[in-house]
Design a protein around this motif. Structure first.
Motif, PDB file in Angstrom:
ATOM      1  N   SER A 183       0.823  -1.209   0.000  1.00  0.00           N
ATOM      2  CA  SER A 183       0.000   0.000   0.000  1.00  0.00           C
ATOM      3  C   SER A 183       0.855   1.255   0.000  1.00  0.00           C
ATOM      4  O   SER A 183       0.581   2.214  -0.723  1.00  0.00           O
ATOM      5  CB  SER A 183      -0.935   0.008   1.216  1.00  0.00           C
ATOM      6  OG  SER A 183      -1.850  -1.056   1.173  1.00  0.00           O
ATOM      7  N   VAL A 206      -6.906   0.533  -2.103  1.00  0.00           N
ATOM      8  CA  VAL A 206      -5.590   0.781  -1.525  1.00  0.00           C
ATOM      9  C   VAL A 206      -5.759   1.734  -0.356  1.00  0.00           C
ATOM     10  O   VAL A 206      -6.307   2.826  -0.510  1.00  0.00           O
ATOM     11  CB  VAL A 206      -4.627   1.398  -2.562  1.00  0.00           C
ATOM     12  CG1 VAL A 206      -3.250   1.621  -1.941  1.00  0.00           C
ATOM     13  CG2 VAL A 206      -4.524   0.499  -3.780  1.00  0.00           C
ATOM     14  N   ARG A 207      -5.307   1.295   0.796  1.00  0.00           N
ATOM     15  CA  ARG A 207      -5.471   2.133   1.983  1.00  0.00           C
ATOM     16  C   ARG A 207      -4.743   3.463   1.808  1.00  0.00           C
ATOM     17  O   ARG A 207      -3.610   3.523   1.344  1.00  0.00           O
ATOM     18  CB  ARG A 207      -4.959   1.406   3.235  1.00  0.00           C
ATOM     19  CG  ARG A 207      -3.475   1.140   3.230  1.00  0.00           C
ATOM     20  CD  ARG A 207      -3.008   0.408   4.491  1.00  0.00           C
ATOM     21  NE  ARG A 207      -3.407  -1.001   4.454  1.00  0.00           N
ATOM     22  CZ  ARG A 207      -3.168  -1.845   5.445  1.00  0.00           C
ATOM     23  NH1 ARG A 207      -2.572  -1.427   6.551  1.00  0.00           N
ATOM     24  NH2 ARG A 207      -3.515  -3.113   5.331  1.00  0.00           N
TER      25      ARG A 207
END
Length: 242
Positions: A183, A206-207
């Protein structure tokens, strides 16, 4: 942005799409790298040859060698350079793929531990880093900082450093949410507007990033490519490494 199609020449690199620029490797004998902010290309010099490099990374539990070797080998055939970490799973498979293809000279491995193994954790792959070094690849030991730093900090710094050395990224996932390292790498690349591709049966968010995965191709292979919702993004370094 069109797909990167690097062409290698002794002492110089012509980058595609047509940017009207030639980057000369000159007489460089040591590994070095620079970033061109305007073109956002990470160029790694190995000997007298400059390579447009892509970061290959992914899940520590990823175990499909064929799914990794396909994109990696095709990128090497195209003349590209490979940057990767030294964790178990996808990183180890990337190293194995490069060495199996005879592309050690185009490989740069960043390890968060020392050559003696000090600082390595259960998620590390010391054997793959050593195999890369023995085969002639460039290995940066303690790429995440000195052993005095906590493991989480060294892993985060290593991921950010690997992303900074690349002009794009390829992520491998079995369908689970991306881990903190992947990420962070994706966020760093997207913040520079570099392309990121994903090989996964079911892409997940995606964080720390607003965007989505769109069907795409990497070196002719079907995958996904990250499309950010915002034009300008900033990478965040707090990704909670475990």
């Amino acid at each position: 942005m069109a797909a990167l199609r690097p062409l290698r020449f002794s002492g110089a690199l012509f980058a595609s799409p047509s940017v009207g620029a030639v980057f000369c490797g000159g007489g460089a004998s040591l590994l070095c790298c620079f970033l061109c902010p305007r073109l956002r290309l990470g160029l790694v010099f190995v000997g007298r040859c400059a390579l447009v490099s892509v970061l290959f990374c992914g899940s520590r539990s990823f175990s499909s060698f064929p799914l990794v070797s396909g994109p990696v080998s095709r990128w090497l055939v195209a003349g590209g350079g490979v940057v990767c970490g030294s964790s178990a799973g996808a990183d180890a498979l990337v190293v194995r793929s490069v060495l199996a293809a005879g592309g050690a000279s185009a490989l740069l491995v960043l390890a968060a531990f020392s050559s003696s193994g000090a600082g390595a954790a259960s998620c590390s792959s010391l054997p793959s880093a050593r195999a890369a070094a023995s085969a002639g690849a460039s290995v940066v030991w303690l790429a995440g900082g000195p052993l005095s730093l906590p493991l989480r900090a060294r892993l985060a710094c290593r991921s950010a450093a690997a992303a900074a050395l690349a002009s794009g990224g390829v992520v491998f996932s079995a369908g689970e949410p991306l881990g903190p390292g992947s990420s962070l790498a994706v966020a760093c690349l997207v913040s520079r507007r570099c392309p990121v591709w994903l090989f996964s049966p079911s892409p997940s968010p995606v964080r720390g990033l607003a965007g989505s995965w769109s069907p795409s191709l990497f070196c002719g292979l079907p995958c996904f490519r990250f499309v950010p919702f915002q034009r300008t993004l900033r990478a965040q370094l707090s990704f909670g490494f475990a």
